[in-house]
Design an enzyme around this catalytic site. Structure first.
Site, PDB file in Angstrom:
ATOM      1  N   HIS A  29     -31.019-110.974 -17.566  1.00  9.45           N
ATOM      2  CA  HIS A  29     -29.672-110.436 -17.350  1.00  9.45           C
ATOM      3  C   HIS A  29     -29.748-109.063 -16.717  1.00  9.45           C
ATOM      4  O   HIS A  29     -30.689-108.311 -16.944  1.00  9.45           O
ATOM      5  CB  HIS A  29     -28.872-110.387 -18.656  1.00  9.45           C
ATOM      6  N   HIS A  61     -27.605-105.531 -16.413  1.00  5.03           N
ATOM      7  CA  HIS A  61     -26.511-104.722 -16.950  1.00  5.03           C
ATOM      8  C   HIS A  61     -25.865-103.936 -15.809  1.00  5.03           C
ATOM      9  O   HIS A  61     -26.573-103.331 -14.991  1.00  5.03           O
ATOM     10  CB  HIS A  61     -27.040-103.651 -17.922  1.00  5.03           C
TER      11      HIS A  61
HETATM   12  P1  5GP Z   1     -31.038-106.155 -23.534  1.00  2.00           P
HETATM   13  O1  5GP Z   1     -31.306-105.108 -24.571  1.00  2.00           O
HETATM   14  O2  5GP Z   1     -31.688-107.469 -23.883  1.00  2.00           O
HETATM   15  O3  5GP Z   1     -31.320-105.717 -22.137  1.00  2.00           O
HETATM   16  O4  5GP Z   1     -29.464-106.371 -23.565  1.00  2.00           O
HETATM   17  C1  5GP Z   1     -28.826-107.342 -24.312  1.00  2.00           C
HETATM   18  C2  5GP Z   1     -27.345-107.003 -24.311  1.00  2.00           C
HETATM   19  O5  5GP Z   1     -26.631-108.153 -24.717  1.00  2.00           O
HETATM   20  C3  5GP Z   1     -26.957-105.852 -25.255  1.00  2.00           C
HETATM   21  O6  5GP Z   1     -26.322-104.816 -24.515  1.00  2.00           O
HETATM   22  C4  5GP Z   1     -26.018-106.527 -26.259  1.00  2.00           C
HETATM   23  O7  5GP Z   1     -24.947-105.692 -26.634  1.00  2.00           O
HETATM   24  C5  5GP Z   1     -25.537-107.746 -25.498  1.00  2.00           C
HETATM   25  N1  5GP Z   1     -25.220-108.891 -26.345  1.00  2.00           N
HETATM   26  C6  5GP Z   1     -26.000-109.412 -27.326  1.00  2.00           C
HETATM   27  N2  5GP Z   1     -25.393-110.470 -27.897  1.00  2.00           N
HETATM   28  C7  5GP Z   1     -24.208-110.631 -27.257  1.00  2.00           C
HETATM   29  C8  5GP Z   1     -23.136-111.564 -27.394  1.00  2.00           C
HETATM   30  O8  5GP Z   1     -23.140-112.462 -28.240  1.00  2.00           O
HETATM   31  N3  5GP Z   1     -22.085-111.426 -26.546  1.00  2.00           N
HETATM   32  C9  5GP Z   1     -22.045-110.433 -25.597  1.00  2.00           C
HETATM   33  N4  5GP Z   1     -20.953-110.391 -24.819  1.00  2.00           N
HETATM   34  N5  5GP Z   1     -23.028-109.542 -25.435  1.00  2.00           N
HETATM   35  C10 5GP Z   1     -24.103-109.635 -26.255  1.00  2.00           C
END
Ligand code: 5GP
Ligand code: ZN
Length: 142
Positions: free
Chosen positions: A100, A102
């Site tokens: 993903h 951001h």
């Molecule tokens: P990472 O730390 O893996 O780069 O980012 C994961 C992101 O996914 C985090 O910013 C977290 O808030 C978001 N996230 C995790 N679970 C969910 C969810 O169930 N729904 C949404 N909309 N965002 C999520």
């Protein structure tokens, strides 16, 4: 679809999300715990854990969509400051192991702390490192 993956479930509509955009290949939705107002995530529908697994062509199309979403943020939220963040592996802060990107709009005094600390390195150490990184992988594309 990976049955243990929260983003696969969001892509399939099994877990609700605030969708901003979707097509047959990608989905864009608001982050549930936003770093700033308008923080959104761009995901491929196909499960791949990270940059080492994603198909390069799909990744290119995803990043093209990311550019379009950045323009949408600028138009709708009235800011032209934006961080694009993409974490790979737990050590790099990846908590959801489905690729993903951001998109994090930035505002005056928004309190988000996303710029990495800088270090000092000697010129010779940089030269040695550059030499190592210039070597293509055997059999690889690069
Ligand atoms: P990472 O730390 O893996 O780069 O980012 C994961 C992101 O996914 C985090 O910013 C977290 O808030 C978001 N996230 C995790 N679970 C969910 C969810 O169930 N729904 C949404 N909309 N965002 C999520
Ligand atoms: Zn997944």
């Amino acid at each position: 679809m990976n049955n243990n993956c929260v983003f696969c479930k969001i892509a399939a509509g099994e877990i609700p999300s605030f969708t901003i955009y979707e097509d047959e290949e990608f989905k864009v939705f608001l982050d549930i715990s936003p770093a700033t107002r308008g923080h959104m995530l761009v995901i491929p529908r196909t499960h791949c854990a990270d940059i080492f697994e994603i198909d390069a062509g799909m990744c290119a199309r995803l990043h093209k969509l990311t550019v379009a979403m950045a323009a949408r943020i600028r138009g709708a939220l009235n800011t032209d400051a934006l961080n694009v963040l993409q974490n790979n592996g737990p050590l790099a802060g990846q908590t959801v192991r489905h690729y993903h990107v951001h998109l994090i709009p930035r505002y005056e005094n928004d309190g988000a702390d996303l710029i990495p600390a800088q270090t000092e390195v000697s010129g010779s150490a940089l030269a040695e490192l550059a030499e190592k990184l210039r070597r293509p992988l055997p059999g690889g594309h690069q």
